[in-house]
Design an enzyme around this catalytic site. Structure first.
Site, PDB file in Angstrom:
ATOM      1  N   CYS A  84      89.007 -30.747 -28.973  1.00 48.16           N
ATOM      2  CA  CYS A  84      88.503 -32.088 -28.722  1.00 48.16           C
ATOM      3  C   CYS A  84      89.579 -33.152 -28.680  1.00 48.16           C
ATOM      4  O   CYS A  84      90.620 -33.034 -29.315  1.00 48.16           O
ATOM      5  CB  CYS A  84      87.438 -32.435 -29.760  1.00 48.16           C
ATOM      6  SG  CYS A  84      85.963 -31.386 -29.568  1.00 48.16           S
ATOM      7  N   GLU A 101      87.103 -46.000 -29.041  1.00 51.22           N
ATOM      8  CA  GLU A 101      86.346 -45.738 -27.813  1.00 51.22           C
ATOM      9  C   GLU A 101      85.029 -46.493 -27.909  1.00 51.22           C
ATOM     10  O   GLU A 101      84.434 -46.584 -28.988  1.00 51.22           O
ATOM     11  CB  GLU A 101      86.048 -44.244 -27.668  1.00 51.22           C
ATOM     12  CG  GLU A 101      87.251 -43.425 -27.295  1.00 51.22           C
ATOM     13  CD  GLU A 101      86.909 -41.958 -27.102  1.00 51.22           C
ATOM     14  OE1 GLU A 101      87.724 -41.244 -26.555  1.00 51.22           O
ATOM     15  OE2 GLU A 101      85.803 -41.535 -27.504  1.00 51.22           O
ATOM     16  N   SER A 126      85.260 -43.724 -24.006  1.00 53.73           N
ATOM     17  CA  SER A 126      85.058 -42.278 -24.001  1.00 53.73           C
ATOM     18  C   SER A 126      85.151 -41.770 -22.572  1.00 53.73           C
ATOM     19  O   SER A 126      84.845 -42.493 -21.613  1.00 53.73           O
ATOM     20  CB  SER A 126      83.675 -41.955 -24.570  1.00 53.73           C
ATOM     21  OG  SER A 126      83.306 -40.637 -24.258  1.00 53.73           O
ATOM     22  N   ASP A 181      84.845 -37.361 -31.959  1.00 53.77           N
ATOM     23  CA  ASP A 181      84.685 -38.714 -31.445  1.00 53.77           C
ATOM     24  C   ASP A 181      83.223 -39.098 -31.277  1.00 53.77           C
ATOM     25  O   ASP A 181      82.856 -40.264 -31.471  1.00 53.77           O
ATOM     26  CB  ASP A 181      85.409 -38.852 -30.100  1.00 53.77           C
ATOM     27  CG  ASP A 181      86.904 -39.022 -30.295  1.00 53.77           C
ATOM     28  OD1 ASP A 181      87.402 -38.675 -31.371  1.00 53.77           O
ATOM     29  OD2 ASP A 181      87.571 -39.498 -29.365  1.00 53.77           O
ATOM     30  N   CYS A 204      81.983 -31.533 -25.495  1.00 53.85           N
ATOM     31  CA  CYS A 204      80.855 -32.091 -24.738  1.00 53.85           C
ATOM     32  C   CYS A 204      80.986 -31.845 -23.243  1.00 53.85           C
ATOM     33  O   CYS A 204      82.069 -31.965 -22.663  1.00 53.85           O
ATOM     34  CB  CYS A 204      80.696 -33.570 -25.050  1.00 53.85           C
ATOM     35  SG  CYS A 204      80.389 -33.877 -26.806  1.00 53.85           S
TER      36      CYS A 204
END
Length: 553
Positions: free
Chosen positions: A117, A443, A469, A76, A189
């Site tokens: 993810c 997003e 996000s 993403d 992340c």
């Protein structure tokens, strides 16, 4: 005994297994499909084949025959801010189809899903439910936080640095420094973004072993976790325990409780609703309304990035999700008898977890907030609901009234933000970015991060029928339903209309007379953006975000 091991009817199939180099012993063992979403374009997935091999070792040790098979995935962060993001949420359905197809076409006896993810974990969950073979999950783990002097960084820091650069607050050299330091390792992340949220919720659902969501990706202990998961799925196979035995309504409610307690990504709402749909649960059992009710009665115990300055690796050190679950169980907020892939109840599995440290994990008696990290908003602008990550909103923005600045795409909004045309007090409205309207429900971290980077995060709200996000912070209200493309009121907002937001009251209202709103809606013809290929098919089948943006059956 697997489907192929005995009888003349399966001799041709066994000949193909021999073509793979399988021994006589292996042909007779249970076949465990290890669905690995390893990829050289996703930092959270670059190391998954190593975990898949470790998981395979666990399966072998427990008497099974592992086979590693592939699965697609979208990063993403890399897809953010351009047309590629339209494929992110739709990829969830492809992943679900893939897991179902791989498991059933090859008659696997059990499966282990290895991803990290965003849409990949939810898609795998949906596919595992369809296949309903004994299944367990292990993620790739969170990325370590970056460092810049004494400041800890993550991907959201990077996007906000872009906003600061665009508004002239930092120079190119400083931006480059952020670029080099923000994402220092493999893994998903570093904040409580969507990927880490879903991997934490796997523990709450009972589908993954403890520390699945918090053990950092580079740590060797994650290899041991993968081996243990391989052993665990073999135990599930012997016991005959399947995903539908674990993923009960109680398990979904447990995930929602943890979701609210840790301040997870607003995207988790989409995915839990989609999972409930896949399980065939009724609206009375799981819906936006039940999530809203749970949020109102579940305290927020953690404030991790982007809501605070702490990161997932620190949550792991404080006891991880097990510590959160134990605290919720002790206060009657989590159903401790729920079954898990470990072969123990949640109460048994988390009994040895530490007490809240009072800082990273607060006790129920002294929470960051008596309400959950997510809030459901309704009103004439969102009659079917909207979502906001309340824990990442500055308190001064819990109530806000301002003029609408209306844009029909993310690109239009970014042009205005980058051109410094948004002023304190504005309400940025981005529409035609929903599941149908996008299509694909992008997003929009770039607009929110740019607003924060420009110093407008505590004075400007953003409302969209798209989504955000998990790295987004600020008064960002997404999933507005009905969306503009479906004839929703967000489609008839005009430049300068006043919009009122009351996050604690659960309201978002377009301040025009009801007869005026009705007249606008009666004459409204939604736009339809061009779409080809998969996105065109997706648009024709996708349902509302209030239903999890699942496809029509």
């Amino acid at each position: 005994m697997n489907t192929f091991s005995k009888g003349a009817a399966m001799a041709a199939q066994r000949s193909l297994l021999r073509a793979l180099g399988w021994t006589e012993r292996e042909i007779g063992e249970p076949i465990v499909g290890i669905v690995s979403a390893a990829s050289e374009i996703i930092p959270g997935h670059m190391h998954l084949q190593t975990l898949a091999r470790a998981c395979a070792e666990g399966v072998i040790a427990a008497g099974g025959k592992p086979v590693i098979v592939p699965c697609i995935g979208v990063c993403d962060g890399i897809a953010m801010g351009h047309a590629g993001m339209r494929y992110s949420l739709p990829s969830r359905e492809i992943i679900a189809d893939s897991v179902e197809t791989l498991a059933l076409a090859h008659a696997f006896d059990a499966i282990v899903c290895i991803g990290s993810c965003d849409k990949i974990i939810p898609g795998m969950l949906m596919g595992a439910v369809r296949a309903d073979k004994p299944a367990a999950f292990v993620s790739g783990g969170p990325m370590l936080a970056g460092r810049r002097g004494g400041e800890k960084l993550s991907l959201s820091s990077m996007f906000e640095a872009v906003g600061a650069y665009t508004s002239g607050k930092i120079g190119e050299a400083e931006l480059t420094e952020y670029e080099k330091l923000s994402c220092p390792s493999c893994g998903s992340c570093a904040g409580m973004f969507t990927a880490n949220s879903m991997n934490c919720l796997l523990e709450a659902l009972g589908m993954a072993l403890p520390r699945n969501g918090t053990l950092p990706a580079p740590y060797s202990a994650r290899l041991a976790l993968a081996r243990e998961t391989g052993e665990a799925v073999m135990a599930l196979l012997k016991a005959g325990v399947r995903p539908r035995d674990i993923l009960t309504p109680a398990a979904i409610r447990n995930a929602e409780r943890v979701d609210m307690a840790i301040g997870a990504s607003s995207n988790s709402v989409l995915h839990l609703l989609a999972l409930a749909e896949e399980l065939g649960l009724s609206k009375e059992e799981i819906s936006l309304d039940t999530m809203d009710e749970i949020s109102r009665h579940t305290p927020n115990l953690c404030r991790l990035a982007p809501a605070g300055g702490r990161f997932i690796e620190e949550l792991d050190e404080a006891g991880g999700i097990s510590a959160v679950i134990r605290e919720l169980i002790r206060n009657g907020l989590f159903e401790g008898d729920a079954v898990t892939v470990a072969g123990k109840t949640q109460r048994e599995l988390t009994a040895g977890a530490p007490d809240p440290d009072g800082a990273l994990i607060r006790p129920v008696s002294d929470p960051y907030s008596p309400y959950g990290g997510l809030a459901v908003l309704r009103g004439n602008l969102a009659r079917e609901g909207a979502i906001v990550k309340k824990s990442a909103v500055a308190p001064e923005m819990y109530r806000h009234r301002g003029p609408a600045r209306v844009f029909d795409s993310e690109e239009e909004a970014m042009e205005a933000i980058s051109g410094n045309r948004i002023r304190p007090g504005d309400v940025v409205v981005i529409r035609y970015e929903g599941p149908m309207g996008g299509p694909g429900m992008r997003e929009m971290l770039s607009p929110t991060a740019s607003l924060v980077g420009a110093g407008l995060g505590s004075t400007v709200a953003l409302i969209t029928d798209g989504r955000f996000s998990g790295a987004t912070r600020g008064a960002a209200i997404g999933h507005v339903c009905p969306e503009a493309a479906a004839g929703g009121a967000i489609g008839v907002v005009r430049e300068g209309d006043l919009i009122e937001i009351d996050i604690e009251g659960g309201r978002v209202e377009l301040l025009v007379p009801e007869d005026e709103l009705a007249s606008r809606l009666a004459s409204f013809t939604p736009k339809q953006k061009p779409a080809e290929g998969y996105l065109k098919r997706y648009r024709s089948l996708v349902r509302s975000a209030s239903d999890g943006a699942v496809l029509r059956k």
